[in-house]
Design an enzyme around this catalytic site. Structure first.
Site, PDB file in Angstrom:
ATOM      1  N   THR A  13      20.566 -14.054  -4.593  1.00 57.31           N
ATOM      2  CA  THR A  13      20.037 -12.584  -5.562  1.00 57.31           C
ATOM      3  C   THR A  13      19.586 -11.589  -4.798  1.00 57.31           C
ATOM      4  O   THR A  13      20.075 -10.628  -5.183  1.00 57.31           O
ATOM      5  CB  THR A  13      19.106 -13.115  -6.763  1.00 57.31           C
ATOM      6  OG1 THR A  13      19.758 -14.058  -7.528  1.00 57.31           O
ATOM      7  CG2 THR A  13      18.881 -11.914  -7.524  1.00 57.31           C
ATOM      8  N   SER A  58      22.834 -20.107  -3.361  1.00 56.85           N
ATOM      9  CA  SER A  58      22.114 -21.400  -2.682  1.00 56.85           C
ATOM     10  C   SER A  58      22.393 -22.655  -3.547  1.00 56.85           C
ATOM     11  O   SER A  58      22.104 -23.886  -2.984  1.00 56.85           O
ATOM     12  CB  SER A  58      20.809 -21.134  -2.463  1.00 56.85           C
ATOM     13  OG  SER A  58      19.948 -21.465  -3.696  1.00 56.85           O
TER      14      SER A  58
HETATM   15  N1  ASP Z   1      21.771 -18.438  -7.967  1.00 55.19           N
HETATM   16  C1  ASP Z   1      20.975 -17.718  -6.917  1.00 55.19           C
HETATM   17  C2  ASP Z   1      20.834 -18.669  -5.633  1.00 55.19           C
HETATM   18  O1  ASP Z   1      20.080 -19.513  -5.519  1.00 55.19           O
HETATM   19  C3  ASP Z   1      19.716 -17.632  -7.484  1.00 55.19           C
HETATM   20  C4  ASP Z   1      18.927 -16.635  -6.595  1.00 55.19           C
HETATM   21  O2  ASP Z   1      19.031 -16.394  -5.499  1.00 55.19           O
HETATM   22  O3  ASP Z   1      17.563 -16.309  -7.104  1.00 55.19           O
HETATM   23  O4  ASP Z   1      21.470 -18.447  -4.878  1.00 55.19           O
END
Ligand code: ASP
Length: 343
Positions: A13, A58
């Site tokens: 994010t 991630s």
């Molecule tokens: N889905 C995202 C990730 O972990 C969430 C984030 O970055 O906060 O890559």
């Protein structure tokens, strides 16, 4: 003295911004970081940025990504004073824990951070997380030694030992917490470092060693009232399975019934390693406290003390990848290698 910092953007994010024309989220260009945040020039650091190719959410992280990241840091180790890894929050604690085990003789800061709101969105938490992580990665004492020579995770005003952290909220901006070890630094108007909690080095010149093998014959079994012998036996007889993190109740407790104990006992007799981690976020496994824990100790289950599940599973994968001899793995499990548990 100026510090040189390498920022490594892996995805997540933090790396998004709003397109001023369409209002949609588009990638943030970290290589133009000084144009995006001119105020960074006021920090006494020189920044360079490398972006992983491809950048990933991630949730898609696999152990081979940990190896690529660790090797990138190794290749650049002598050129920079510190490293900031921008990572999605979902599995950040796993990656950061894995790296803490992979690096032996680490003498420079590796600070993980990310954000809950994209960096290019007005109300972002990413801007402060990024800037403070850079400042921490570049912080050093009068002799030029880094203040935090270990793998750490900075989020919302607190710097934690990375292998003590867990993502605790999908909503709160204070997304991470370390339940069993106090913060290494607290950030308000000033950054207050808690030196006695930070890893202290005697030598800064030992060559960095990086372990690059992870075993994938490891799984997690979480206890719940209603788990059946059939399910337990099915999991323990997965072909090739060599180690299990058993997520137990409270202070490391589990059913004392024979249907539960016997399959575990048989698996241990076949050479399987069973590591006991509590489902509770805070507190530790103490198998000699209740009869329900004692049975596990008697059959050879290994205590994970107050390790997080993220540290436990990555430590096990790292040790099983590094040593063929399960006795060595068991011995190393009982030692705190990178400050991952307190006894
Ligand atoms: N889905 C995202 C990730 O972990 C969430 C984030 O970055 O906060 O890559």
């Amino acid at each position: 003295m100026r510090s040189s910092i390498l920022i490594i953007y892996t995805g997540g994010t933090i790396g998004m911004k709003t397109d001023p024309d369409t209002g949609t989220l588009i990638p943030f260009d970290f290589s133009a970081i000084y144009e995006e945040f001119p105020s960074l020039k006021r920090l006494k650091v020189d920044l360079e940025v490398q972006t992983m190719n491809p950048v990933i959410d991630s949730s898609n992280v696999q152990p081979h990504h940990w190896v690529t990241l660790a090797e990138l840091i190794r290749e650049n180790y002598d050129r920079y004073d510190g490293f900031v890894v921008l990572h999605g929050t979902d599995t950040m604690s796993y990656t950061a824990s894995a790296l803490s085990f992979m690096f032996e003789n680490l003498a420079k800061p590796v600070v993980f951070t990310g954000s809950q709101i994209p960096i290019g969105v007005l109300r972002t938490d990413g801007r402060e997380n990024l800037i403070t992580a850079i400042e921490i990665a570049g912080a050093h004492d009068e002799a030029g030694h880094p203040l935090v020579p270990e793998v750490s995770l900075y989020f919302q005003n607190h710097l934690y030992r990375a292998n003590r952290t867990t993502k605790r909220s999908a909503e709160a901006l204070s997304a991470f917490y370390s339940y069993n070890y106090p913060p290494l630094a607290d950030v308000g108007v000033n950054i207050t470092y808690h030196h006695r909690l930070i890893r202290q080095l005697e030598h800064y010149q030992e060559p960095l060693r990086v372990a690059t093998r992870f075993a994938d014959d490891v799984c997690i079994i979480k206890l719940f009232p209603g788990l059946t012998e059939e399910t337990l036996r099915a999991m323990l007889s997965i072909e090739g399975l060599k180690a299990v993190v058993l997520e137990t109740y409270g202070a490391g407790n589990a059913p004392t019934a024979e249907w539960f104990i016997r399959p575990l006992e048989e698996a241990i007799a076949r050479g399987m390693i069973i590591l006991n981690i509590t489902q509770c976020k805070g507190g530790a496994v103490a198998m000699d406290l209740y009869e329900t824990g004692l049975r596990l100790q008697q059959i050879g289950v290994v205590s994970g003390y107050d390790m997080t599940i993220e540290a436990a599973v990555t430590k096990l994968m790292y040790l099983m990848g590094s040593y063929d001899d399960t006795e060595i793995v068991k011995k190393q499990l009982k030692e705190s290698l990178r400050g991952e548990f307190t006894r």
